[in-house]
Design a protein around this motif. Sequence first.
Motif, mmCIF file in Angstrom:
data_model
loop_
_atom_site.group_PDB
_atom_site.id
_atom_site.type_symbol
_atom_site.label_atom_id
_atom_site.label_comp_id
_atom_site.label_asym_id
_atom_site.label_seq_id
_atom_site.Cartn_x
_atom_site.Cartn_y
_atom_site.Cartn_z
ATOM 1 N N LYS A 41 24.011 6.554 -20.531
ATOM 2 C CA LYS A 41 25.427 6.935 -20.450
ATOM 3 C C LYS A 41 25.602 8.457 -20.498
ATOM 4 N N SER A 44 24.749 9.787 -17.159
ATOM 5 C CA SER A 44 25.807 9.412 -16.218
ATOM 6 C C SER A 44 27.021 10.319 -16.370
ATOM 7 N N LYS A 45 27.386 10.647 -17.598
ATOM 8 C CA LYS A 45 28.507 11.557 -17.829
ATOM 9 C C LYS A 45 28.232 12.932 -17.235
ATOM 10 N N GLY A 50 21.822 7.544 -14.306
ATOM 11 C CA GLY A 50 21.431 7.155 -15.655
ATOM 12 C C GLY A 50 20.007 6.668 -15.776
ATOM 13 N N GLY A 120 26.726 9.750 -25.623
ATOM 14 C CA GLY A 120 26.779 8.888 -24.445
ATOM 15 C C GLY A 120 27.864 7.837 -24.499
ATOM 16 N N LEU A 121 28.039 7.218 -25.651
ATOM 17 C CA LEU A 121 28.982 6.113 -25.763
ATOM 18 C C LEU A 121 30.324 6.536 -26.348
#
Length: 133
Positions: A41, A44-45, A50, A120-121
């Motif tokens: 994540k 991906s951000k 990812g 990430g989350l």
Amino acid sequence: MLNMFVFTTTNQPQLFMPGALEVLIGFVLLLSLLAWIGLWKMFSKAGIPGILGIIPLVNIFFLPQVGGKPGWWGLLLLIPLVNIVFIILIYIGIAERFGRGTGTVLGLIFLTGIFVMILGLGSAQWTPAPERV
């Protein structure tokens, strides 16, 4: 001939009772899985696929890019003792890109898996590094 082995059977069901080692291994595997999800994540951000965050040796060349550093810094992470300095610099860059401060840098250094999950989350948004003139 003397029979040295005695085999006995019982009609009682055997229950699996995990020992300390099995519990520790399970705990480490669970934390690793959560850290991989956090890495996925986080990458991906940052606009990086990812999957590149969870492939060993590949992720060290993309981790500097998440921190706004050049990708060739990944080579420096392969040199003993030099890697300690550069991973800290990369962690500082990652914390800056996610708008976090010194506490996150220390967390990334000492509790990497947990703070990768937080970045990430969590709600932190990645911002690209400013262009150098």
